[in-house]
Structures are given as C-alpha cells and as structure tokens.
Design an enzyme around this catalytic site. Sequence first.
Site, mmCIF file in Angstrom:
data_model
loop_
_atom_site.group_PDB
_atom_site.id
_atom_site.type_symbol
_atom_site.label_atom_id
_atom_site.label_comp_id
_atom_site.label_asym_id
_atom_site.label_seq_id
_atom_site.Cartn_x
_atom_site.Cartn_y
_atom_site.Cartn_z
ATOM 1 N N ILE A 1 0.696 -1.219 0.159
ATOM 2 C CA ILE A 1 -0.089 0.028 -0.003
ATOM 3 C C ILE A 1 0.872 1.332 -0.181
ATOM 4 C CG2 ILE A 1 -1.949 -1.252 1.271
ATOM 5 C CD1 ILE A 1 -1.238 0.358 3.622
ATOM 6 N N HIS B 1 7.424 -11.111 6.137
ATOM 7 C CA HIS B 1 6.639 -11.015 4.885
ATOM 8 C C HIS B 1 7.937 -10.519 3.923
ATOM 9 C CE1 HIS B 1 6.679 -7.258 7.393
ATOM 10 N NE2 HIS B 1 6.628 -6.438 6.393
#
Length: 123
Positions: free
Chosen positions: A31, A100
């Site tokens: 994002i 991640h």
Amino acid sequence: MAETIFDKIINREIPAEIIFEDDQVLAFKDINPQAPTHFLVIPKKQIATINDIEPEDAALIGQLYLAAASIAKQLGVAESGYRTVMNCNPDGGQTVYHIHLHVLAGKPMGWPPYQNTMKQQLP
C-alpha cells in the site's frame, strides 16, 4: 500471538490487491510502494520474525521465494531484475510482526540501500 493486519488480509477482513494465493502463501501489492513494482509475499502461517522461523518452516520459506519468482515473471520484471527483502525487528525495519518478503522492481536498485545515511555515520 496477536492478530496482525496481515492476518486480517488473509481472512479477508480488510481489503488488499491480492495478486497470488495458494494454500500456504498470499501475495498482494504494497500500500506504500517504494518502487514501480512492490508487492509482499507472506505465509498464511503466522511467524512473527525471522528469529521465530523453525526448521519445519524451511519448505514454507522456500515457497515464499518460489512465489516471488513466479509473480516477478508474470509481471514482466524477472529478466530485468528485482530485489527481495525481509526485515527483522525494529532496527531491521520490521513494523508488522508477521514475516513478509518485500519484492521491489521496475527501476535500478542501488547498493547499499541507505548509502547517504551510511556515509554520514562513518568517522
């Protein structure tokens, strides 16, 4: 472990632009992209940090990299190149405590990544 934003994305409680999913791995666009192509690849199993990876997670970690390579090829950035980064704990830049893999591409990447900062710290 406490639920993270990534758990909510896995459970479809909050939206994300998902670009890959299988039974072990989920990938979605970052994002706050730091490159023209920037996506995250996460395991569906919650593992807080690199330090928490167990020997039985080795195949799962390999799946993150296989997914990253496959997605990079699909997005047309595999041949020109891409960077993979996994941060660990605060000094490593980790802000979400669910491992991640960042995948960044679409422009030349310099090294070291924080070259100006490094020069300022040298005596």
